[in-house]
Design an enzyme around this catalytic site. Sequence first.
Site, short mmCIF file in Angstrom:
data_model
loop_
_atom_site.label_atom_id
_atom_site.label_comp_id
_atom_site.label_asym_id
_atom_site.label_seq_id
_atom_site.Cartn_x
_atom_site.Cartn_y
_atom_site.Cartn_z
N ASP A 153 2.99 1.94 -4.97
CA ASP A 153 3.00 1.93 -6.45
C ASP A 153 3.69 3.16 -7.03
OD1 ASP A 153 0.81 3.57 -5.80
OD2 ASP A 153 -0.53 2.70 -7.30
N GLU A 190 0.84 -1.21 0.00
CA GLU A 190 0.00 0.00 0.00
C GLU A 190 0.87 1.25 0.00
OE1 GLU A 190 -3.03 0.09 -1.23
OE2 GLU A 190 -3.83 -1.14 0.42
N ASP A 212 -4.51 0.92 -9.46
CA ASP A 212 -5.96 0.77 -9.58
C ASP A 212 -6.39 0.53 -11.02
OD1 ASP A 212 -5.59 1.48 -6.99
OD2 ASP A 212 -6.63 3.41 -7.13
C1 GLA Z 1 -4.99 4.90 -4.34
C2 GLA Z 1 -4.18 5.18 -5.60
C3 GLA Z 1 -3.23 4.01 -5.91
C4 GLA Z 1 -2.40 3.63 -4.70
C5 GLA Z 1 -3.28 3.47 -3.47
C6 GLA Z 1 -2.48 3.24 -2.21
O1 GLA Z 1 -5.85 3.84 -4.55
O2 GLA Z 1 -5.03 5.41 -6.70
O3 GLA Z 1 -2.42 4.36 -7.01
O4 GLA Z 1 -1.38 4.55 -4.49
O5 GLA Z 1 -4.12 4.60 -3.26
O6 GLA Z 1 -1.75 2.07 -2.29
#
Ligand code: GLA
Length: 402
Positions: A49, A46, A190
Amino acid sequence: MEASIHQTDPINSATRDAVLAEFQAYFHSSPDYIVRAPGRVNLLGEHVDYNDGIVLPIAIDRSTWLAFRANGSEKSNLLAKDLGRYCSFTLSSLHHKQNNRGNPLPDWALYPGGVCWAADKAGLGCPGMDAVYSSNIPNGSGLSSSASIEMAFVLAWQTLAGWGLQPMQRALLGKKAENLYVGVQSGIMDQFASACGKENSILVLDCRSLEWYAIPLPTGYSYVIANTMKPRRLSSGEYNKRKADCEEAVRLLAEFQPGLTSLRDITLEDFNRFSHKLPERIERRARHVVEEIERTLRAILMLKSREMEAFGKLLNLGHASLRDLYEVSIPELDTMVEIAQGLPGCLGARLTGAGFGGCTINIVEEAYVKEFVRQLTKGYQGATGIFPDITICRSTEGASLE
Ligand code: GLA
């Protein structure tokens, strides 16, 4: 109230039927196509990315459904069924973030509008479409409802214009819309999960090389999503601040480790040698990222060898780190996680997604899952007065024409 376990297929059929009926009612004819784009839940990795780390998401059986047809004009007419709101835009109005009448684009239309804008920047045509969409992914729940809207519209315009982009390229287009048009500096996770999902599988994505593969979901366990019913708040501002803190950490650490370009480049051992040189807040943010990347690498080995108890412990550690070091949790998420971690059969629990509200992910031995859902519902309601929404997720294929 009774604790409920959703059977999610009827939910998707209902959303699909509702979108088709609304299209008929609004445009007085049938759509030519319908696409489905799933949300995602992240098991581990988490806030890594955008730090070139590795993530372990699942595309879930909650989706955005989009019915559409080409309308032969330059103007796209959209109806967001869940909001009961309409918007029309053209490519030139989008360049001013306006609708076709010169008024500011409403927030919800930034996602489809951003896709059209990003496609144009990439030299791809976006013919005008009539479209109706609806989602059964709860908004602001950390299950990527916005990425799924982006992926639905990318696939819709690809269908009408014949772009021929592969799923990862579609994800990158959606990320461009999110970063440059919506203004959230999010990573690729995502959109990737929504575009590239695999049934009964966990996805393993290296966010630096963009190489990815799928691991079969270990059987005998339920992957339970528990919604605190506290929608995410302050997320884009706080999210962008976390990203800026990570960039600051990279800048400072590069003085001690030349060539370092992201937090992926430093081992935990080296980080521990230099961490005292960082300002306190920056140190905590960077420590979360460096340790979470390590956890994810260990988790992949555990998943492959089905060491689920050990894997669950990493989820628990991940939550503590998001709460104490990265500071993206809220009291309701902590309460939900704490209750879950104390229940029989629960191997691990943590917040999922960006944080600041939304859902937790829990790995539960199948034999215990019914009782787990009952007790978690009761415990959370007792502690907060809020009735949670608890779903057992199935993993699905990525966005597709249906
Ligand atoms: C959101 C962002 C992702 C990622 C998560 C945390 O969902 O869109 O790119 O950074 O938060 O892991």
